[in-house]
Design a protein around this motif. Structure first.
Motif, short mmCIF file in Angstrom:
data_model
loop_
_atom_site.label_atom_id
_atom_site.label_comp_id
_atom_site.label_asym_id
_atom_site.label_seq_id
_atom_site.Cartn_x
_atom_site.Cartn_y
_atom_site.Cartn_z
N PHE A 142 12.87 78.38 40.34
CA PHE A 142 12.60 79.31 41.43
C PHE A 142 13.69 79.24 42.49
O PHE A 142 14.21 80.25 42.95
CB PHE A 142 11.23 79.00 42.05
CG PHE A 142 10.88 79.85 43.23
CD1 PHE A 142 10.24 81.06 43.06
CD2 PHE A 142 11.22 79.43 44.52
CE1 PHE A 142 9.94 81.86 44.15
CE2 PHE A 142 10.93 80.24 45.62
CZ PHE A 142 10.28 81.45 45.43
N ALA A 173 10.41 78.06 48.76
CA ALA A 173 9.58 77.58 47.65
C ALA A 173 8.40 76.77 48.17
O ALA A 173 7.28 76.86 47.64
CB ALA A 173 10.43 76.74 46.69
N TYR A 193 5.44 76.77 45.60
CA TYR A 193 6.15 76.43 44.36
C TYR A 193 6.81 75.06 44.44
O TYR A 193 7.26 74.53 43.43
CB TYR A 193 7.23 77.47 44.03
CG TYR A 193 6.67 78.78 43.57
CD1 TYR A 193 5.77 78.84 42.50
CD2 TYR A 193 7.04 79.97 44.18
CE1 TYR A 193 5.25 80.05 42.07
CE2 TYR A 193 6.53 81.19 43.76
CZ TYR A 193 5.64 81.22 42.71
OH TYR A 193 5.13 82.41 42.29
N GLY A 243 12.07 83.15 38.07
CA GLY A 243 11.19 82.46 39.01
C GLY A 243 10.68 81.13 38.52
O GLY A 243 11.44 80.28 38.06
N ALA A 244 9.37 80.95 38.62
CA ALA A 244 8.77 79.66 38.30
C ALA A 244 8.43 79.52 36.82
O ALA A 244 7.70 78.62 36.43
CB ALA A 244 7.54 79.45 39.15
#
Lengths: 429, 429
Positions: free
Chosen positions: B166, B185, B190, B282-283
């Protein structure tokens, strides 16, 4: 049985995949023994033609008595790589009755006779593994049957036929029409001399039925799958998809409908470029699984070919052999949920329709009205004037197939519209 | 035991993942019973703080006596979701000794104490499953341990930490520097308040050691992994990657070296945009497996989060419970190959080096010569003049780390070169 007593393996079929499996069983014998806990001994290979030269295969293993080999009481594991319904079906049932575990790559058989085979295996207390039957080397059967078994799967979307993906890819990237892309696929060995099963969608439909059965813990057979192939996909469809920021893929779609029934279909589908399945190239396969808790998972890899398929077969062989060494079995088929099949007409999708119409006042209103009469709402309309004629491209919101078909039938009867409306599903909500 | 006798399940830990597991065990009880063959009964949840409100959780299940719960003789299955080494290690060993199967998501523990735990499980004849320890909901442990067990894996490449993916994604797409991307984040949940384990590469290294152990049938521990984090990645590195048609990813790389030893590392790496791992957003996590027969497979999905991780845990719970119902076990850890670890200095990679040098005649020759002295051949050199100074970007062919480090040390000593040369691996051959 001691650790050095071999497990006896019989191989039915020695074609592209079978010869690779035979080779690997011999070449990787030491690794396989370490992974299983006992050696694997290939005791026979059933072939149709004993006289055909088979380099690297001990001729002493070959037999044309498949029934005799499959039914041997001393065989622990039978690998069926003949394909087709008969004699594969009878041989597998004979092997099960003789107490052997079965590993098969036969999607057509599982899609039509899976119930019979799984019931026989359950009664005899033996394993049937079939990772290679869906998407070649991509591990998808085991993840669905075991990894995701604590989750609730809502949809499985897949590009599960490499031949058609290759052909559609060529139509997009090279501007080829269907016939020449197919010819190229045949030259390169990606399509068989008789490509019907692939381009007609039959192969993908068999795989879709297996995926749906696994995902939804219910029996789904080939006859439950609403399928079509790519033989009617035109260059105009490809162009239209590109204009819309999509690519055409032959998409297998298994999903839970709102009423809990299972919708299973295989159709050429416009897939937005932003969708992970849009970028799957050439002869690759990919499967996307959507589930309540895990979210979206994607699995990608080579969908066919001797070596990848042999890898999947060998993985199953090791698992079945390990189970046998431990005196146990893997998970049986799970069909407890007994879900109904959504009628094809009731399956919802977005649709793209391309119409050639007279370029005159009132035509667009008439077209829009035909959709509205069927309660189909339109998401986008694009009109391109071509002098006296115009081309209309229409994208619907989610609508049932029967609604869209009825609207198109009405349009087809209108004097302002040229008959032969092109219709294609569009992935996404 | 009859079909209605429940299997007793104990849960250690009730945080983000644990509370989801508890919820699913109750909400999906009917499905789980059908899939297992017997009901699963949650008999206790060990928590640190009994007074914390836990909506939806029966307070009667909570206990702060984790050791008492884990060691209960009547418990069939212990789910460990505490994380960290102790008390998780002691509790798992107690559960194994009491005869329970164990499901854990604890990568740090498996990476450091896996050998102890697997040996105890083998001695007690119980299962240890850990799909959730690597890449959240993505089924990768089971495919490596079972689906690909008939193949020879040559490399496993992965983006196995969502937090760093991320952050790097933001640095690329938003032009953020490391600190502000990390802050974002953290705001979005995240990244944890103490992000050290993620951004320092420790979490990815633990997962890499687990993946390498599975892929190569050998014991690989955390201390075998040559790892670094992303905290030293600068905006200049990101810009340089983009200029080269690459993105920076924190890549876990496990590969067989030419001498049969195992190279395992986690490093910020420039990945060409054409590589399937380059587009993982992203994640998300993704793992690519390269094997002799199956070819290249890729697995993608959400790498973390309560629900995805809980899905993986539940899948393991069903598998372990099914085994128990059948009186059997899954495959044990396979470490028969006993391979050595490639010394970090001997691991080959392509490298990118960015140098600030005096813009004067002879500098390029001196730089080239420093690499040549170490037998490192250059694939590409780009020079950008900045007045009195110039920036040199150099990409090497495959070279051992120790060769590149020696060349860079020599360059660092040169008066024409500004000290602090930026060095990054480049994926691909």
């Amino acid at each position: 049985m001691g650790k050095s007593t071999p497990l006896k393996v019989a191989l039915l079929g020695c074609g592209v995949v079978g010869s690779q499996v035979a080779r690997l069983l011999i070449q990787q014998a030491d690794d396989l023994r370490a992974r299983v806990g006992r050696p694997l001994q290939l005791v026979g290979i059933a072939v149709r033609d004993l006289s055909k030269p088979r380099p690297g295969i001990d001729p002493g293993l070959l037999t044309d008595d498949a029934a005799g080999l499959a039914g041997r009481a001393d065989v622990d594991l039978v690998i069926e790589l003949l394909g087709g319904i008969e004699p594969a079906r009878s041989l597998i049932l004979a092997a099960i009755e003789a107490g052997a575990a079965v590993v098969t790559a036969n999607k057509a058989l599982l899609a039509t006779e899976g119930g019979t085979i799984f019931a026989a295996a359950e009664a005899a207390g033996v394993d049937v593994y079939y990772e290679a039957a869906v998407a070649g080397a991509i591990p998808i059967v085991r993840p669905l049957r075991e990894s995701l078994v604590g989750d609730e799967i809502t949809a499985v979307l897949g590009i599960v036929n490499g031949t058609t993906n290759f052909i559609l890819d060529r139509m997009h990237t090279e501007g080829s029409d269907f016939a020449s892309a197919l010819a190229e696929a045949q030259e390169l060995g990606y399509a068989e001399a008789d490509p019907t099963a692939d381009v007609g969608g039959y192969d993908a439909a068999a795989k879709a039925s297996i995926l749906a059965s696994l995902a939804f813990h219910s029996r789904v057979g080939l006859s439950d799958v609403d399928f079509e192939g790519i033989d009617a996909v035109t260059s105009a469809d490809i162009d239209a998809a590109q204009e819309m920021g999509c690519v055409v893929k032959l998409l297998a779609r298994c999903a839970l409908s709102a009423d809990g029934s299972i919708a299973v279909g295989v159709h050429p589908t416009m897939v937005p470029l932003t969708h992970p399945l849009a970028s799957i190239p050439g002869a690759y396969n990919a499967i996307m699984v959507e589930s309540r808790n895990a979210g979206r998972l994607m699995f990608m890899g080579p969908g066919a070919g001797g070596q990848p398929t042999a890898s999947a077969v060998l993985g199953d062989v090791v698992t079945a052999a390990r189970n046998r060494v431990r005196g146990t079995r893997g998970p049986a088929e799970s069909t407890y949920s007994g879900r109904a099949i959504t009628p094809a007409g009731a399956v919802a999708s977005r649709y793209y329709a391309s119409l050639s119409v007279n370029d005159e006042p009132g035509v667009l209103a008439a077209v829009a009205s035909a959709f509205a009469t069927q309660s189909v709402s339109l998401q986008a309309v694009r009109q391109e004037s071509l002098g006296e004629r115009a081309r209309l491209g229409v994208v619907t919101h989610l609508a049932r197939q029967e609604q869209v078909v009825a609207a198109v039938a009405e349009l087809d009867r209108m004097p302002e519209v040229t008959p032969g409306i092109s219709l294609m599903r569009v992935e996404g909500a």
